[in-house]
Design an enzyme around this catalytic site. Structure first.
Site, PDB file in Angstrom:
ATOM      1  CG  ASN A 110      17.915  20.281  30.820  1.00 56.19           C
ATOM      2  OD1 ASN A 110      18.204  21.436  30.503  1.00 56.19           O
ATOM      3  ND2 ASN A 110      18.786  19.456  31.369  1.00 56.19           N
ATOM      4  CG  HIS A 159      26.940  16.853  25.058  1.00 50.62           C
ATOM      5  ND1 HIS A 159      26.514  15.660  24.547  1.00 50.62           N
ATOM      6  CD2 HIS A 159      25.907  17.346  25.780  1.00 50.62           C
ATOM      7  CE1 HIS A 159      25.265  15.446  24.949  1.00 50.62           C
ATOM      8  NE2 HIS A 159      24.874  16.454  25.691  1.00 50.62           N
ATOM      9  CG  HIS A 206      24.916  22.408  25.083  1.00 51.63           C
ATOM     10  ND1 HIS A 206      24.907  21.227  24.401  1.00 51.63           N
ATOM     11  CD2 HIS A 206      24.313  22.135  26.270  1.00 51.63           C
ATOM     12  CE1 HIS A 206      24.333  20.282  25.136  1.00 51.63           C
ATOM     13  NE2 HIS A 206      23.972  20.819  26.278  1.00 51.63           N
ATOM     14  CG  LEU A 262      20.523  30.135  30.777  1.00 53.40           C
ATOM     15  CD1 LEU A 262      19.889  31.249  29.937  1.00 53.40           C
ATOM     16  CD2 LEU A 262      21.823  30.631  31.406  1.00 53.40           C
ATOM     17  NE  ARG A 263      20.779  23.333  36.031  1.00 53.39           N
ATOM     18  CZ  ARG A 263      21.054  22.394  35.139  1.00 53.39           C
ATOM     19  NH1 ARG A 263      20.232  22.164  34.129  1.00 53.39           N
ATOM     20  NH2 ARG A 263      22.135  21.657  35.254  1.00 53.39           N
ATOM     21  CG  ASN A 319      25.122  11.858  30.453  1.00 55.67           C
ATOM     22  OD1 ASN A 319      25.891  11.100  29.870  1.00 55.67           O
ATOM     23  ND2 ASN A 319      23.814  11.784  30.316  1.00 55.67           N
ATOM     24  CG  ASP A 348      26.649  20.408  28.486  1.00 56.95           C
ATOM     25  OD1 ASP A 348      25.574  20.905  28.891  1.00 56.95           O
ATOM     26  OD2 ASP A 348      26.820  19.183  28.370  1.00 56.95           O
ATOM     27  CG  HIS A 379      21.615  14.147  25.459  1.00 58.61           C
ATOM     28  ND1 HIS A 379      22.120  14.813  26.555  1.00 58.61           N
ATOM     29  CD2 HIS A 379      21.692  12.823  25.774  1.00 58.61           C
ATOM     30  CE1 HIS A 379      22.483  13.932  27.480  1.00 58.61           C
ATOM     31  NE2 HIS A 379      22.231  12.718  27.029  1.00 58.61           N
TER      32      HIS A 379
HETATM   33  O1  DOR Z   1      26.092  16.612  32.492  1.00 53.66           O
HETATM   34  C1  DOR Z   1      25.026  16.972  32.047  1.00 53.66           C
HETATM   35  N1  DOR Z   1      24.299  17.916  32.671  1.00 53.66           N
HETATM   36  N2  DOR Z   1      24.570  16.431  30.929  1.00 53.66           N
HETATM   37  C2  DOR Z   1      23.337  16.671  30.469  1.00 53.66           C
HETATM   38  O2  DOR Z   1      22.952  16.133  29.470  1.00 53.66           O
HETATM   39  C3  DOR Z   1      22.414  17.534  31.223  1.00 53.66           C
HETATM   40  C4  DOR Z   1      23.164  18.487  32.040  1.00 53.66           C
HETATM   41  C5  DOR Z   1      22.293  19.155  33.057  1.00 53.66           C
HETATM   42  O3  DOR Z   1      21.232  19.686  32.697  1.00 53.66           O
HETATM   43  O4  DOR Z   1      22.675  19.199  34.236  1.00 53.66           O
END
Ligand code: DOR
Length: 453
Positions: free
Chosen positions: A108, A246, A74, A77-78, A292, A319, A193
């Site tokens: 995402n 998570h 989890h 990597l943006r 989150n 995460d 999620h």
């Molecule tokens: O805290 C979080 N950050 N929860 C998520 O579900 C997404 C993640 C993010 O991509 O920043």
């Protein structure tokens, strides 16, 4: 002491390497004792209590742990889209420093990973960077918009190890049912999620005593519990493999425990921040603690520890959620949730589970290496003769102070700044090659030394 750069130079030039005197922990083969490892061109040629062979390169491990390469199912990597927060290069380098050889990259991004081309792009970029293997977790629905399913089979054949809309839930139960049904056809893992948005919307922290005291909008634990219960029930209905990402709540652990007892194909994950922090941290109003699902209460933390002890929680994942300073430098209501974690997973996990709770090192290796490999099916997660070495070597007792400014990650949103932790990675070997080394002495043979002059 050899730097990563020097270590790579020696290692790549050596035909044979002897890793001497390590404490080998490989839960897959039930090994938990001193072993030497002899490698030829990165491949494991011998494993024995003592190997008296000459090697081109010898690394003395002096009793520190030699485990299968860690896997993190989890991470965010943006890339593509938010390369100012992280890139595949910087994120995988952070992973190597954290001891990881395999990373599951969440979809995402912008655009989201919902097509073959993007799955291939991630894998190729990671291979070019050479720090760790990346296994995309592709989107479950197109554009992650929760409506139309992606071409999962195509994504899977391109290299995706799972599907998820992580970052958001699949809000509609009917869509989630179809996701699970379709994924089941290909035995593809579905990662949920778990969040009931009608209950959590607008919240910035856990709903409870501290949100009341601090005057901040809360997200109730029930928002997570209800979503976990829904998806577990849908996994039962469809027979699909469900992985709950998570987990942060007591009831969440209980629901997964009960589901497992009933034979539903469900696995559970939590993250180091849920094992070490609670919602009381928000007393500082510091946006670094917004995440989150949100940090919960002490009773939730205790339930997660119990879940780890009894196997309800199968893995720990970071995460890792990088955000730029600019994005995090706003009032709590406006900041994106998320914390970086790749470079602190081992330290926090060893400090909170092993040193403070007495959880065995073999259990921790299972949570970080064996478990992720079993769930993701991405290979590795074990130390076997004849296979390329994929190893995480760490000193469980080494104390260090967390300094996010020194991280390889491009982001600094780390909640453990200046914490003292015990447990540090000393070397990562991915697919037979060194990807990270620190505070170890590499002793080359005379032949290798003269060859490198
Ligand atoms: O805290 C979080 N950050 N929860 C998520 O579900 C997404 C993640 C993010 O991509 O920043």
């Amino acid at each position: 002491m050899t730097t990563t750069h020097e270590a790579k130079r020696y290692w790549d030039a050596a035909e044979t390497v002897l890793l001497r005197g390590g404490h080998l922990i490989d839960p897959a083969s039930d090994l938990d004792e001193r072993r030497d490892l002899f490698l030829r061109r990165g491949r494991i040629e011998a494993i024995a209590p003592e190997i008296a062979r000459e090697a081109d390169l010898t690394v003395d491990l002096n009793g520190i742990v030699c485990a299968p390469g860690f896997g993190d199912l989890h991470v965010h990597l943006r890339e593509p889209g938010s390369e100012d927060a992280e890139t595949i290069e910087s994120g995988t380098r952070a992973g190597a420093i954290g001891g990881f050889t395999r990373l599951g990259a969440m979809p995402n991004t912008n655009p989201p990973i919902d097509g073959r081309g993007l799955v291939e792009f991630l894998i190729r970029r990671a291979a070019e960077a050479g720090h760790a293997r990346v296994f995309p977790v592709a989107a479950a629905t197109k554009g992650r918009d929760g409506c139309e399913l992606t071409e999962m089979r195509e994504l899977q054949t391109a290299g995706a190890v799972a599907v998820s809309d992580d970052g958001s839930p699949v809000a509609h139960a009917q869509v989630m049912r179809r996701v699970l049904e379709y994924a089941r056809t290909w035995d593809l893992l579905v990662i949920t999620h778990a969040e009931e948005l009608d209950l959590s919307r607008g919240g910035v922290m856990n709903e409870g005593y501290w949100s009341t005291v601090l005057g901040l909008r809360g997200m109730p634990a029930a928002a997570e519990d209800i979503a976990i219960a829904r998806d577990v029930r849908l996994a039962e209905l469809t027979g699909a493999r469900l992985h709950v990402a998570h987990i942060s709540t007591r009831r969440g652990v209980e629901i997964v425990r009960e589901a497992k007892a009933r034979g539903i194909k469900v696995t559970g994950e939590t993250a180091p921040h849920y094992l070490s922090l609670t919602d009381e941290s928000l007393i500082s109003y510091d946006p670094v603690f917004r995440v989150n699902p949100p940090l919960r209460e002490e009773e939730d933390r205790q339930a997660l520890l119990a879940g780890i002890r009894d196997g309800t929680i199968d893995i720990i994942a970071s995460d890792h959620a990088p955000h730029t300073q600019q994005a995090k430098d706003q009032e709590l209501e406006a900041v994106p949730p998320g914390m970086i974690g790749l470079e602190t997973v081992l330290g926090v996990t060893l400090e909170y589970l092993h040193h403070r709770e007495g959880i065995a090192l073999s259990r921790i290796v299972r949570l970080l290496a064996t478990g992720p490999a079993e769930i993701a099916g991405w290979g590795g997660g074990r130390i076997r003769l004849g296979e390329d070495a994929d190893l995480t070597i760490f000193d469980p007792a080494a104390a260090w102070t967390v300094d996010p400014e020194a991280f390889a990650s491009k982001s600094r949103n780390c909640p453990f700044r200046e914490w003292r932790l015990r447990g540090q990675v000393r070397m990562t070997v991915c697919g037979g090659h060194v990807t990270h080394a620190e505070k170890l002495t590499f002793s080359p043979s005379e032949r290798l030394q003269s060859q490198l002059l």
